[in-house]
Enzyme design. Structure first.
Site, PDB file in Angstrom:
ATOM      1  N   HIS A 108       0.863  -1.196   0.000  1.00 21.30           N
ATOM      2  CA  HIS A 108       0.000   0.000   0.000  1.00 21.30           C
ATOM      3  C   HIS A 108       0.898   1.245   0.000  1.00 21.30           C
ATOM      4  CE1 HIS A 108      -3.617   2.348   0.813  1.00 21.30           C
ATOM      5  NE2 HIS A 108      -2.918   3.010   1.709  1.00 21.30           N
ATOM      6  N   ASP A 144      -7.054  -2.453   3.984  1.00 25.43           N
ATOM      7  CA  ASP A 144      -5.682  -2.045   4.352  1.00 25.43           C
ATOM      8  C   ASP A 144      -5.488  -2.040   5.866  1.00 25.43           C
ATOM      9  OD1 ASP A 144      -5.993   0.399   1.726  1.00 25.43           O
ATOM     10  OD2 ASP A 144      -5.145  -1.624   1.623  1.00 25.43           O
TER      11      ASP A 144
HETATM   12  C1  GRF Z   1       1.077   0.512  -6.188  1.00 23.14           C
HETATM   13  O1  GRF Z   1       1.562   1.728  -5.631  1.00 23.14           O
HETATM   14  C2  GRF Z   1       0.131  -0.133  -5.214  1.00 23.14           C
HETATM   15  O2  GRF Z   1       0.504   0.004  -3.850  1.00 23.14           O
HETATM   16  C3  GRF Z   1      -1.121   0.661  -5.476  1.00 23.14           C
HETATM   17  O3  GRF Z   1      -1.174   0.808  -6.879  1.00 23.14           O
HETATM   18  C4  GRF Z   1       0.173   0.762  -7.375  1.00 23.14           C
HETATM   19  C5  GRF Z   1       0.243  -0.377  -8.364  1.00 23.14           C
HETATM   20  O4  GRF Z   1       1.355  -0.206  -9.118  1.00 23.14           O
HETATM   21  N1  GRF Z   1      -2.301  -0.028  -4.985  1.00 23.14           N
HETATM   22  P1  GRF Z   1       1.766  -1.364 -10.191  1.00 23.14           P
HETATM   23  O5  GRF Z   1       0.474  -1.808 -10.875  1.00 23.14           O
HETATM   24  O6  GRF Z   1       2.394  -2.478  -9.410  1.00 23.14           O
HETATM   25  O7  GRF Z   1       2.720  -0.665 -11.112  1.00 23.14           O
END
Ligand code: GRF
Length: 203
Positions: A108, A144
Site C-alpha cells: 500500500h 488495508d
Molecule cells: C502501487 O503503488 C500499489 O501500492 C497501489 O497501486 C500501485 C500499483 O502499481 N495499490 P503497479 O500496478 O504495481 O505498477
C-alpha cells in the site's frame, strides 16, 4: 514457494517480483497472475513471461460473493503458498480469506494506518504531510487493516504532485515487497497478535 500475484494496474510491482524470482536463491516463483480487469500491464507482463493468467471482472458476476468465490477458485488451481496483492484494487472477500487469509500480503503506498483506501497518495498530498511512504501488510477482512510486516518512509517534495510522489513511493515499494516476499518464502514469520516478526535462519 509458489506465488500467485494479483494485479490491477501497470504491474511494476509484479515485474520486480518476476525479476527477483529469476534468481533461484530467492526461494520463490510466480506460478500465475490474476487481475480484476483485462488489458492491464500486469497481465501483459505475465503473458510475456509465459505465465498462466486469469481475469475475474466483477461486472461478469451476479454478485460480489460469486466474484469472490470464483477468484478464490482460480487462485486455488495454482496451489500457491503465498498470494501477493501488488496493486490489486479490490477488497478480497470472506471466501478468499477463508482459503488464503494469513498467507496473503498487500502493498500500500502510504504509512498505514494513515491514508488507507484507493487514493492514498492523493490523500497524503491533500493532507499536506511531509513524510509518507509504503507498507507491506497481511490482508485481513478490512481495507488495508491487516498486521503490518514492513514499512519505509518517503519524503514529500515541495513540488510533488500525485504522479511524481507515487512514482517515488513505488520505487521503495518494489524493493520492500521483493524483500518481504523473499523472506516469507525462505524463512516464514511468527505473529503475536498484530505484531509480525520475520523468522530468519541466517541473521
Ligand atoms: C502501487 O503503488 C500499489 O501500492 C497501489 O497501486 C500501485 C500499483 O502499481 N495499490 P503497479 O500496478 O504495481 O505498477
Amino acid at each position: 514457494a509458489r506465488l500467485v500475484v494479483l494485479v490491477s494496474g501497470a504491474g511494476t510491482n509484479l515485474q520486480a517480483l518476476l525479476d527477483a524470482c529469476a534468481d533461484p536463491a530467492y526461494g520463490a516463483q510466480v506460478v500465475a497472475v490474476g487481475a480484476d480487469r483485462s488489458g492491464t500491464g500486469g497481465v501483459e507482463r505475465a503473458a510475456k513471461s509465459g505465465l498462466p493468467t486469469f481475469v475475474r471482472r466483477i461486472p461478469d458476476f451476479p454478485s460480489r460473493v460469486e466474484w469472490d468465490a470464483s477468484l478464490a477458485e482460480a487462485i486455488a488451481e495454482h496451489e500457491p503458498d503465498l498470494v501477493v496483492s501488488a496493486g490489486f484494487m479490490k477488497i478480497l472477500g470472506p471466501r478468499f480469506l477463508a482459503a488464503f487469509g494469513g498467507r496473503t500480503v498487500n502493498t500500500h503506498p502510504a504509512l498505514l494506518p494513515s491514508f488507507p483506501g484507493a487514493h492514498a497518495v492523493r490523500d497524503a498530498l491533500a493532507y499536506g504531510v511531509k513524510v509518507t511512504g509504503c507498507t507491506v501488510h497481511f490482508v485481513d477482512e478490512g481495507v488495508d487493516t491487516g498486521p503490518v510486516i514492513a514499512q519505509e518512509a518517503v519524503s514529500v517534495g515541495w513540488h510533488d504532485d500525485e504522479d511524481s510522489l507515487h512514482e517515488r513511493i513505488k520505487q521503495v515499494e518494489r524493493r520492500l515487497i521483493v524483500d518481504v516476499v523473499g523472506r516469507l518464502a525462505r524463512d516464514g514469520w511468527t505473529a503475536r497478535g498484530r505484531r509480525v516478526s520475520m523468522k530468519c535462519t541466517t541473521c
